[in-house]
Design an enzyme around this catalytic site. Structure first.
Site, PDB file in Angstrom:
ATOM      1  CB  ALA A  11       1.107 -14.533   3.420  1.00 27.02           C
ATOM      2  N   GLY A  14       6.378 -16.914  -2.444  1.00 23.76           N
ATOM      3  CA  GLY A  14       7.758 -16.529  -2.216  1.00 23.76           C
ATOM      4  C   GLY A  14       8.171 -16.294  -0.769  1.00 23.76           C
ATOM      5  NE  ARG A  35      -2.359  -8.463  -5.607  1.00 20.80           N
ATOM      6  CZ  ARG A  35      -1.615  -8.146  -6.635  1.00 20.80           C
ATOM      7  NH1 ARG A  35      -1.967  -7.131  -7.394  1.00 20.80           N
ATOM      8  NH2 ARG A  35      -0.524  -8.823  -6.934  1.00 20.80           N
ATOM      9  CG  ASP A  61      -4.601  -4.210  -4.236  1.00 22.39           C
ATOM     10  OD1 ASP A  61      -3.600  -3.642  -3.756  1.00 22.39           O
ATOM     11  OD2 ASP A  61      -4.808  -4.313  -5.451  1.00 22.39           O
ATOM     12  CE1 TYR A 154      11.137  -4.047  -5.915  1.00 19.37           C
ATOM     13  CE2 TYR A 154      13.484  -4.330  -6.369  1.00 19.37           C
ATOM     14  CZ  TYR A 154      12.343  -4.689  -5.665  1.00 19.37           C
ATOM     15  OH  TYR A 154      12.406  -5.679  -4.712  1.00 19.37           O
ATOM     16  N   PRO A 184      17.105  -8.363   0.867  1.00 21.03           N
ATOM     17  CG  PRO A 184      15.329  -9.867   0.713  1.00 21.03           C
ATOM     18  CD  PRO A 184      15.632  -8.407   0.883  1.00 21.03           C
ATOM     19  CB  THR A 189      10.034 -15.536  -5.179  1.00 17.61           C
ATOM     20  OG1 THR A 189      10.309 -14.252  -5.767  1.00 17.61           O
ATOM     21  CG2 THR A 189      10.875 -15.708  -3.927  1.00 17.61           C
TER      22      THR A 189
HETATM   23  N1  LIG Z   1      12.749 -12.047  -5.191  1.00 17.23           N
HETATM   24  C1  LIG Z   1      13.737 -11.185  -5.037  1.00 17.23           C
HETATM   25  O1  LIG Z   1      14.794 -11.297  -5.668  1.00 17.23           O
HETATM   26  C2  LIG Z   1      13.611 -10.067  -4.029  1.00 17.23           C
HETATM   27  C3  LIG Z   1      14.784  -9.393  -3.630  1.00 17.23           C
HETATM   28  C4  LIG Z   1      14.689  -8.356  -2.705  1.00 17.23           C
HETATM   29  C5  LIG Z   1      13.462  -8.002  -2.189  1.00 17.23           C
HETATM   30  N2  LIG Z   1      12.329  -8.647  -2.599  1.00 17.23           N
HETATM   31  C6  LIG Z   1      11.056  -8.212  -2.024  1.00 17.23           C
HETATM   32  O2  LIG Z   1      10.465  -9.301  -1.347  1.00 17.23           O
HETATM   33  C7  LIG Z   1       9.059  -9.088  -1.272  1.00 17.23           C
HETATM   34  C8  LIG Z   1       8.343 -10.377  -1.651  1.00 17.23           C
HETATM   35  O3  LIG Z   1       8.651 -10.688  -2.996  1.00 17.23           O
HETATM   36  P1  LIG Z   1       8.862 -12.190  -3.506  1.00 17.23           P
HETATM   37  O4  LIG Z   1      10.247 -12.287  -4.040  1.00 17.23           O
HETATM   38  O5  LIG Z   1       8.426 -13.171  -2.492  1.00 17.23           O
HETATM   39  O6  LIG Z   1       7.896 -12.182  -4.797  1.00 17.23           O
HETATM   40  P2  LIG Z   1       6.536 -12.976  -5.089  1.00 17.23           P
HETATM   41  O7  LIG Z   1       6.772 -14.448  -5.016  1.00 17.23           O
HETATM   42  O8  LIG Z   1       6.029 -12.417  -6.370  1.00 17.23           O
HETATM   43  O9  LIG Z   1       5.585 -12.541  -3.895  1.00 17.23           O
HETATM   44  C9  LIG Z   1       5.044 -11.236  -3.809  1.00 17.23           C
HETATM   45  C10 LIG Z   1       3.876 -11.261  -2.847  1.00 17.23           C
HETATM   46  O10 LIG Z   1       3.338  -9.933  -2.756  1.00 17.23           O
HETATM   47  C11 LIG Z   1       1.926 -10.017  -2.884  1.00 17.23           C
HETATM   48  N3  LIG Z   1       1.381  -8.783  -3.419  1.00 17.23           N
HETATM   49  C12 LIG Z   1       1.751  -8.116  -4.536  1.00 17.23           C
HETATM   50  N4  LIG Z   1       0.986  -7.033  -4.689  1.00 17.23           N
HETATM   51  C13 LIG Z   1       0.114  -7.017  -3.654  1.00 17.23           C
HETATM   52  C14 LIG Z   1      -0.924  -6.148  -3.262  1.00 17.23           C
HETATM   53  N5  LIG Z   1      -1.213  -5.066  -3.979  1.00 17.23           N
HETATM   54  N6  LIG Z   1      -1.634  -6.420  -2.131  1.00 17.23           N
HETATM   55  C15 LIG Z   1      -1.335  -7.504  -1.389  1.00 17.23           C
HETATM   56  N7  LIG Z   1      -0.351  -8.378  -1.717  1.00 17.23           N
HETATM   57  C16 LIG Z   1       0.353  -8.124  -2.833  1.00 17.23           C
HETATM   58  C17 LIG Z   1       1.696 -11.217  -3.821  1.00 17.23           C
HETATM   59  O11 LIG Z   1       0.438 -11.787  -3.564  1.00 17.23           O
HETATM   60  P3  LIG Z   1      -0.870 -11.686  -4.472  1.00 17.23           P
HETATM   61  O12 LIG Z   1      -0.438 -11.771  -5.895  1.00 17.23           O
HETATM   62  O13 LIG Z   1      -1.717 -12.814  -3.975  1.00 17.23           O
HETATM   63  O14 LIG Z   1      -1.444 -10.365  -4.104  1.00 17.23           O
HETATM   64  C18 LIG Z   1       2.769 -12.178  -3.317  1.00 17.23           C
HETATM   65  O15 LIG Z   1       2.297 -12.921  -2.233  1.00 17.23           O
HETATM   66  C19 LIG Z   1       8.746  -7.892  -2.166  1.00 17.23           C
HETATM   67  O16 LIG Z   1       8.585  -6.740  -1.366  1.00 17.23           O
HETATM   68  C20 LIG Z   1      10.015  -7.769  -3.021  1.00 17.23           C
HETATM   69  O17 LIG Z   1      10.213  -6.449  -3.468  1.00 17.23           O
HETATM   70  C21 LIG Z   1      12.378  -9.679  -3.496  1.00 17.23           C
END
Ligand SMILES: NC(=O)c1ccc[n+]([C@@H]2O[C@H](COP(=O)([O-])OP(=O)(O)OC[C@H]3O[C@@H](n4cnc5c(N)ncnc54)[C@H](OP(=O)(O)O)[C@@H]3O)[C@@H](O)[C@H]2O)c1
Length: 256
Positions: A11, A14, A35, A61, A154, A184, A189
């Site tokens: 949370a 992004g 985290r 984590d 991925y 998505p 993000t």
């Molecule tokens: N952006 C895109 O284009 C896109 C497209 C399709 C799907 N997605 C999916 O959307 C989801 C969110 O991604 P986002 O785009 O919002 O990227 P983001 O801004 O990098 O956010 C990722 C989130 O995941 C958390 N995270 C990562 N590793 C973690 C862990 N080991 N334990 C707990 N939290 C963890 C991060 O928080 P901390 O660093 O604080 O742990 C952060 O809050 C992901 O599953 C991604 O694969 C993204």
């Protein structure tokens, strides 16, 4: 009416942060995981100020099973009845070919996107089944629908998210619970910054010449899915920017 509780992994940034704002604006109580405690604390303060909602921080984590078990067990009694679980924590590192990439980085990706999601499902869904209430919303990806160059690991994790989502829906068919996969396309993000190992310029380049989705756009869809009538189960949503047609086809203008 009792206030509903949503548990959001990842949370702090992004899509997860967008979901936190959307659900808070609609009267939910929030359990916020990630985290980065500093980012989560700032978000909690913002949500409480802007939406007068209750937010509970549960930083850990998701790759660490013991931390996850301890975190969930430590929830105060009045926070244990989770109505909606958004399995959002996830990442990718690099754009390496499958025969050339770093196994340690891939382990992080697999452990977060697949095993972390499964851990949270295993910990929270039995309570939902016992209460006869619950919705599990997994954040998959267009990447789960097919491989693209440099994305095999991925893509494999997001194909696993699809299988885990479909399997859980089958396993819960005799319950009132619902299970959804939100897939998505390109969302601007911190995702690409992580993918390019902190290189902001390379990350920004991904989104030049077209309008990508925002975390808020995805959150709107997640909220729509969560707020459908109880007899309506939206199994999957694939959403993309208007200028994106597939994982690899994006119409960019003015970019060399
Ligand atoms: N952006 C895109 O284009 C896109 C497209 C399709 C799907 N997605 C999916 O959307 C989801 C969110 O991604 P986002 O785009 O919002 O990227 P983001 O801004 O990098 O956010 C990722 C989130 O995941 C958390 N995270 C990562 N590793 C973690 C862990 N080991 N334990 C707990 N939290 C963890 C991060 O928080 P901390 O660093 O604080 O742990 C952060 O809050 C992901 O599953 C991604 O694969 C993204």
């Amino acid at each position: 009416m009792t206030t509903k509780t949503v548990f959001i992994t990842g949370a702090s940034s992004g899509i997860g942060a967008g979901c936190a704002r959307k659900f808070a604006a609609n009267g939910y109580r929030l359990i916020l995981n990630g985290r980065n405690v500093e980012k989560l604390t700032t978000l909690k303060e913002e949500l409480e100020r802007d939406f007068k909602c209750e937010a509970f921080l549960l930083p850990f984590d998701v790759r660490n099973r013991q931390e996850a078990v301890d975190g969930v067990n430590a929830l105060p009694e009045d926070w244990q009845a989770v109505d909606v679980l958004i399995n959002n924590a996830g990442l990718v590192i690099g754009l390496d070919k499958e025969h050339e990439g770093d196994l340690d980085e891939w382990e992080v990706v697999i452990d977060t996107n697949v095993k972390g999601l499964l851990t949270m499902t295993r910990l929270l869904v039995p309570g939902m089944v016992a209460r006869g209430v619950g919705h599990i919303i997994n954040i998959g990806s267009i990447a789960g629908d097919g491989a693209y160059p440099g994305g095999s690991v991925y893509c494999a994790t997001k194909a696993a998210v699809k299988a885990l989502t479909d399997g859980l829906r089958i396993d819960l068919v005799d319950t009132p619970l619902r299970v959804s996969n939100i897939k998505p396309g390109m969302v601007e993000t911190n995702f690409s910054v992580v993918r390019f190992r902190g290189d902001q310029v390379a990350a920004d380049r991904c989104y030049q010449g077209f309008q990508p989705l925002t975390g808020e756009d995805v959150a709107d869809t997640v909220y729509y899915v969560a707020s459908a009538p109880a007899h309506v189960q939206i199994a999957e949503v694939l959403l993309m920017p208007t200028q994106q047609a597939s994982a690899t086809i994006v119409h960019k203008t003015g970019v060399i």
